[in-house]
Design a protein around this motif. Structure first.
Motif, PDB file in Angstrom:
ATOM      1  N   VAL A 253      42.967 144.931  63.388  1.00 11.08           N
ATOM      2  CA  VAL A 253      42.695 146.227  62.745  1.00 11.08           C
ATOM      3  C   VAL A 253      42.364 146.013  61.277  1.00 11.08           C
ATOM      4  N   HIS A 254      41.305 146.628  60.833  1.00 10.84           N
ATOM      5  CA  HIS A 254      40.894 146.490  59.438  1.00 10.84           C
ATOM      6  C   HIS A 254      40.688 147.885  58.864  1.00 10.84           C
ATOM      7  N   ILE A 255      41.257 148.100  57.706  1.00 13.61           N
ATOM      8  CA  ILE A 255      41.153 149.430  57.082  1.00 13.61           C
ATOM      9  C   ILE A 255      40.322 149.296  55.813  1.00 13.61           C
ATOM     10  N   TYR A 256      39.341 150.191  55.645  1.00 17.34           N
ATOM     11  CA  TYR A 256      38.525 150.143  54.427  1.00 17.34           C
ATOM     12  C   TYR A 256      38.346 151.535  53.832  1.00 17.34           C
ATOM     13  N   ASN A 257      38.508 151.605  52.534  1.00 17.59           N
ATOM     14  CA  ASN A 257      38.107 152.806  51.801  1.00 17.59           C
ATOM     15  C   ASN A 257      36.596 152.767  51.629  1.00 17.59           C
ATOM     16  N   LEU A 258      35.929 153.867  51.961  1.00 18.05           N
ATOM     17  CA  LEU A 258      34.505 153.963  51.647  1.00 18.05           C
ATOM     18  C   LEU A 258      34.336 155.068  50.600  1.00 18.05           C
ATOM     19  N   GLY A 259      34.217 154.635  49.372  1.00 22.24           N
ATOM     20  CA  GLY A 259      34.011 155.542  48.244  1.00 22.24           C
ATOM     21  C   GLY A 259      33.249 154.771  47.188  1.00 22.24           C
ATOM     22  N   THR A 260      33.182 155.350  45.993  1.00 27.48           N
ATOM     23  CA  THR A 260      32.500 154.630  44.897  1.00 27.48           C
ATOM     24  C   THR A 260      33.512 153.999  43.941  1.00 27.48           C
ATOM     25  N   GLY A 261      34.764 154.505  44.019  1.00 25.92           N
ATOM     26  CA  GLY A 261      35.777 154.044  43.071  1.00 25.92           C
ATOM     27  C   GLY A 261      35.778 154.859  41.782  1.00 25.92           C
ATOM     28  N   LYS A 262      34.858 155.847  41.699  1.00 26.60           N
ATOM     29  CA  LYS A 262      34.785 156.664  40.469  1.00 26.60           C
ATOM     30  C   LYS A 262      35.174 158.107  40.769  1.00 26.60           C
ATOM     31  N   GLY A 263      35.998 158.662  39.905  1.00 18.88           N
ATOM     32  CA  GLY A 263      36.372 160.058  40.053  1.00 18.88           C
ATOM     33  C   GLY A 263      35.430 160.957  39.255  1.00 18.88           C
ATOM     34  N   THR A 264      35.089 162.101  39.845  1.00 22.06           N
ATOM     35  CA  THR A 264      34.241 163.093  39.161  1.00 22.06           C
ATOM     36  C   THR A 264      34.928 164.444  39.291  1.00 22.06           C
ATOM     37  N   SER A 265      35.052 165.169  38.180  1.00 20.73           N
ATOM     38  CA  SER A 265      35.719 166.474  38.258  1.00 20.73           C
ATOM     39  C   SER A 265      34.731 167.531  38.771  1.00 20.73           C
ATOM     40  N   VAL A 266      35.275 168.693  39.129  1.00 18.87           N
ATOM     41  CA  VAL A 266      34.412 169.785  39.620  1.00 18.87           C
ATOM     42  C   VAL A 266      33.372 170.128  38.545  1.00 18.87           C
ATOM     43  N   LEU A 267      33.837 170.271  37.293  1.00 15.46           N
ATOM     44  CA  LEU A 267      32.881 170.659  36.242  1.00 15.46           C
ATOM     45  C   LEU A 267      31.879 169.543  35.959  1.00 15.46           C
ATOM     46  N   GLU A 268      32.312 168.295  36.067  1.00 20.23           N
ATOM     47  CA  GLU A 268      31.353 167.190  35.894  1.00 20.23           C
ATOM     48  C   GLU A 268      30.300 167.216  36.990  1.00 20.23           C
ATOM     49  N   LEU A 269      30.700 167.547  38.200  1.00 22.71           N
ATOM     50  CA  LEU A 269      29.721 167.608  39.294  1.00 22.71           C
ATOM     51  C   LEU A 269      28.738 168.764  39.061  1.00 22.71           C
ATOM     52  N   VAL A 270      29.262 169.904  38.633  1.00 26.91           N
ATOM     53  CA  VAL A 270      28.391 171.053  38.353  1.00 26.91           C
ATOM     54  C   VAL A 270      27.385 170.682  37.251  1.00 26.91           C
ATOM     55  N   ASN A 271      27.876 170.037  36.196  1.00 28.03           N
ATOM     56  CA  ASN A 271      26.977 169.635  35.094  1.00 28.03           C
ATOM     57  C   ASN A 271      25.925 168.640  35.573  1.00 28.03           C
ATOM     58  N   ALA A 272      26.344 167.691  36.417  1.00 26.94           N
ATOM     59  CA  ALA A 272      25.398 166.697  36.935  1.00 26.94           C
ATOM     60  C   ALA A 272      24.316 167.383  37.767  1.00 26.94           C
ATOM     61  N   PHE A 273      24.722 168.374  38.567  1.00 26.49           N
ATOM     62  CA  PHE A 273      23.761 169.090  39.410  1.00 26.49           C
ATOM     63  C   PHE A 273      22.750 169.835  38.537  1.00 26.49           C
ATOM     64  N   TYR A 297      40.597 159.329  44.371  1.00 23.00           N
ATOM     65  CA  TYR A 297      39.502 158.358  44.336  1.00 23.00           C
ATOM     66  C   TYR A 297      39.995 156.997  44.809  1.00 23.00           C
ATOM     67  N   ALA A 298      39.030 156.175  45.187  1.00 21.82           N
ATOM     68  CA  ALA A 298      39.331 154.964  45.949  1.00 21.82           C
ATOM     69  C   ALA A 298      39.418 153.729  45.077  1.00 21.82           C
ATOM     70  N   ASP A 299      40.247 152.795  45.533  1.00 20.82           N
ATOM     71  CA  ASP A 299      40.088 151.406  45.123  1.00 20.82           C
ATOM     72  C   ASP A 299      39.136 150.829  46.173  1.00 20.82           C
ATOM     73  N   VAL A 300      37.973 150.369  45.751  1.00 22.89           N
ATOM     74  CA  VAL A 300      36.956 149.950  46.729  1.00 22.89           C
ATOM     75  C   VAL A 300      36.813 148.428  46.801  1.00 22.89           C
ATOM     76  N   SER A 301      37.775 147.718  46.201  1.00 26.79           N
ATOM     77  CA  SER A 301      37.586 146.267  46.112  1.00 26.79           C
ATOM     78  C   SER A 301      37.654 145.569  47.476  1.00 26.79           C
ATOM     79  N   LYS A 302      38.424 146.124  48.423  1.00 27.45           N
ATOM     80  CA  LYS A 302      38.557 145.437  49.716  1.00 27.45           C
ATOM     81  C   LYS A 302      37.223 145.454  50.482  1.00 27.45           C
ATOM     82  N   ALA A 303      36.564 146.606  50.502  1.00 30.44           N
ATOM     83  CA  ALA A 303      35.267 146.693  51.217  1.00 30.44           C
ATOM     84  C   ALA A 303      34.246 145.762  50.568  1.00 30.44           C
ATOM     85  N   GLU A 304      34.283 145.674  49.266  1.00 33.49           N
ATOM     86  CA  GLU A 304      33.335 144.786  48.565  1.00 33.49           C
ATOM     87  C   GLU A 304      33.616 143.319  48.926  1.00 33.49           C
ATOM     88  N   ARG A 305      34.904 142.974  48.872  1.00 31.37           N
ATOM     89  CA  ARG A 305      35.307 141.589  49.120  1.00 31.37           C
ATOM     90  C   ARG A 305      35.052 141.176  50.572  1.00 31.37           C
TER      91      ARG A 305
END
Ligand code: NAD
Ligand code: UFG
Length: 339
Positions: A253-273, A297-305
């Motif tokens: 069994v292997h478990i992986y987080n699939l994310g970017t590792g970066k957190g974005t707030s609601v207002l940051e997402l609205v501004n980006a849009f 938000y994820a620690d994504v180092s395992k999927a990368e490694r």
């Protein structure tokens, strides 16, 4: 490989089918179309100019699933099919436990019968509960606040026990963070039924004028600007993560987080849009939504490694692609205007 993709007509499944076909695999989709349309299957084929086999079946139906395993030499299963609305799961827990758990059991029974050894499962960051960010695969899981989340945690446990009992079985449990956006072509994307619950589809509806303004659920969280922080991941990055998980699957069994590792707030997402698409997104701050956590938000180092996979697309690309799909595919829906 011949890959059975359950829920392959849906949002993440359809993008993953594209990535699988582009990587040279063959795809058999099993979907009951309870939350998707058959035309998605045609769009997948159009995008990659390859054939896909489609079965309109319910994957809780043991006989119907058996027919597929009997007819094809299946090398692996990617199991997306399931109900996914958190709020609805509180109203209809039995529907969620039946569909999400029974489908996993039926499919793994068929894998055992036909000696299919590769199984990739759609799990969710929700299984971490309100742990400390960033979430790491080795963390103890905390209770989720709803039956949907429990079906993910239970399916993970069922698959882990099966793998323990059969050392030849290989399972990848993929914990998705917040998938958003659409294929760069604008042909396939997310089609929420009714008024969206999730942030990005809500923002695109406001941008289009179908909904008046976004309600920001709370600005008193201990985050960068007080609004909820999430790890948004482009759905094509997520799709490519499945191909990497499948191709690198080894016994156990292997478990992986699939994310970017970066957190974005609601207002940051609205501004980006707004910045990406040059459209204003009116909003008002309202109270917190029950069950929400401050940060995820994820620690994504395992999927990368271990898989050699990382997300490549940034939040601006997510906003471009979400908006392109919305513009290409939907008309204005005046009945939603007064929300
Ligand atoms: P979706 O609803 O777009 O896709 C699910 C597909 O499964 C649909 O096409 C639906 O018709 C089909 N389906 C449901 N029950 C079925 C059954 N019994 N038999 C056959 N087909 C069935 O959802 P999605 O966003 O693509 O999610 C895919 C998977 O990823 C789900 O298991 C979901 O819980 C999980 N997930 C999604 C998110 C997210 O934010 N979208 C986050 C974490 C995990
Ligand atoms: N939000 C708003 N207004 C809205 C919708 C959302 O402010 O109209 C906020 C939420 O409060 C949260 C953030 O935007 O802070 C993201 O909310 P979403 O509903 O888009 O996503 P969630 O993180 O709540 O949940 C999603 C999926 C779950 C999955 C989880 C995994 O819906 O199924 O990600 O991290 F389990």
């Amino acid at each position: 490989m011949n890959i059975l993709v359950t829920g392959g007509a849906g949002y993440i499944g359809s993008h993953t089918c594209v990535a699988l076909l582009e990587a040279g695999h063959s795809v058999i989709i099993a979907d009951n179309l309870s939350n998707s349309k058959r035309e998605n299957v045609e769009k997948i084929m159009r995008l990659v100019d390859k054939e896909v086999t489609f079965y309109e079946i319910d994957v809780t139906d043991e006989e119907a699933v058996d027919v597929i395993f009997r007819n094809y030499n299946i090398d692996g299963v990617i199991h997306f099919a399931g109900h996914k609305a958190v709020g609805e799961s509180v109203e209809k827990p039995l529907d969620y436990y039946c569909n999400n758990i029974v489908s996993t059991i039926v499919l793994t029974k068929a894998c055992k019968k036909y000696d299919v050894r590769r199984f990739v499962f759609s799990s969710s960051a929700t299984v971490y509960g309100d742990n400390t960010v960033p979430f790491v695969e080795s963390m103890n899981l905390l209770p989720t606040t709803n039956p949907y989340g429990e079906t993910k945690a239970m399916s993970e446990r069922i698959l882990t026990d099966i793998a323990k009992s059969n050392p030849a079985f290989s399972v990848s449990l993929l914990r998705y963070f917040n998938p958003v956006g659409a294929h760069e072509s604008g042909l396939i994307g997310e089609v929420p039924s009714g008024i969206p619950n999730n942030l990005m589809p809500y923002v695109t509806q406001v941008a289009k004028g179908n909904l008046k303004k976004l309600q920001v659920f709370g600005n008193d969280y201990p985050t960068v600007d007080g609004t909820g922080v999430r790890d948004y991941i482009h759905v094509m990055d997520l799709a490519e993560g499945h191909v990497a998980a499948l191709e690198n699957l080894t016994e156990g069994v292997h478990i992986y987080n699939l994310g970017t590792g970066k957190g974005t707030s609601v207002l940051e997402l609205v501004n980006a849009f707004e910045e990406a698409n040059g459209i204003e997104v009116p909003y008002e701050v309202v109270g917190r939504r029950p069950g929400d956590i401050a940060s995820c938000y994820a620690d994504v180092s395992k999927a990368e490694r271990e898989l050699g996979w990382t997300a490549k697309r940034d939040v601006i690309s997510m906003c471009w692609d979400a908006w392109r799909f919305e513009k290409n595919n939907f008309l204005r829906l005046p009945t939603m205007l007064n929300r």
